[in-house]
Scaffold this active site. Sequence first.
Site, PDB file in Angstrom:
ATOM      1  N   ASP A 195      24.834  21.673 -15.132  1.00  0.00           N
ATOM      2  CA  ASP A 195      25.977  21.606 -14.231  1.00  0.00           C
ATOM      3  C   ASP A 195      25.829  22.690 -13.169  1.00  0.00           C
ATOM      4  OD1 ASP A 195      28.496  21.822 -13.034  1.00  0.00           O
ATOM      5  OD2 ASP A 195      29.584  21.740 -14.933  1.00  0.00           O
ATOM      6  N   ILE A 196      25.695  22.296 -11.922  1.00  0.00           N
ATOM      7  CA  ILE A 196      25.489  23.263 -10.844  1.00  0.00           C
ATOM      8  C   ILE A 196      26.664  24.230 -10.707  1.00  0.00           C
ATOM      9  CG2 ILE A 196      26.426  21.854  -8.949  1.00  0.00           C
ATOM     10  CD1 ILE A 196      23.910  22.879  -7.322  1.00  0.00           C
ATOM     11  N   ASP A 252      30.204  17.277  -5.077  1.00  0.00           N
ATOM     12  CA  ASP A 252      31.217  17.757  -4.134  1.00  0.00           C
ATOM     13  C   ASP A 252      32.558  17.968  -4.839  1.00  0.00           C
ATOM     14  OD1 ASP A 252      32.335  18.483  -1.672  1.00  0.00           O
ATOM     15  OD2 ASP A 252      32.581  16.415  -0.999  1.00  0.00           O
TER      16      ASP A 252
END
Length: 184
Positions: free
Chosen positions: A10-11, A34
């Site tokens: 997970d960024i 986003d």
Amino acid sequence: MTTLTLVRGDITRQSVDAIVNAANSSLLGGGGVDGAIHRRGGPAILAECRALRASRYGKGLPTGQAVATTAGDLDARWVIHTVGPVYQGAGSDPSPLASCHRKSLRVADELGARTVAFPAISAGAYGWPVEDVARIAVETVRDTETAVEEVRFVLFDERAFAAFAGQVHRLRHGGESPLPPGSP
């Protein structure tokens, strides 16, 4: 020389100087990466994005461009928003996708960021084949002069991770990837 690192995950959980957001042109949040960045980063990111829309980007951020905001509650100092191109089928122009990476690194340099996390820009809802995204991303980062010390590609699923791993292997060792095309 910039170190390329691959992470499956997970960024929004990365501890880096800057996280690159695969934004839509409105800069006001959306789905995928986003939406996750806006949700986890909190209202400060949206507030700065609204200010950008009210000043420099009244018609939205153009495809291939990049701009930075605070990272809000993320474990980063900045979010670099970039708008990837929508895939138009075979023969789609890769230059706007390459521009996303190049311009994001330029913004990172302007900010003084030394560690930057990238998602697989345009590989989700925008429809680009993940193998093409991996090739374009890795080659562009390799060919872009930057003071960024580490580019971390943070891949959400195994297929994207495998595509990026194949490209990084090719970059480091030359020749073909040890993985057959399309393998997970």
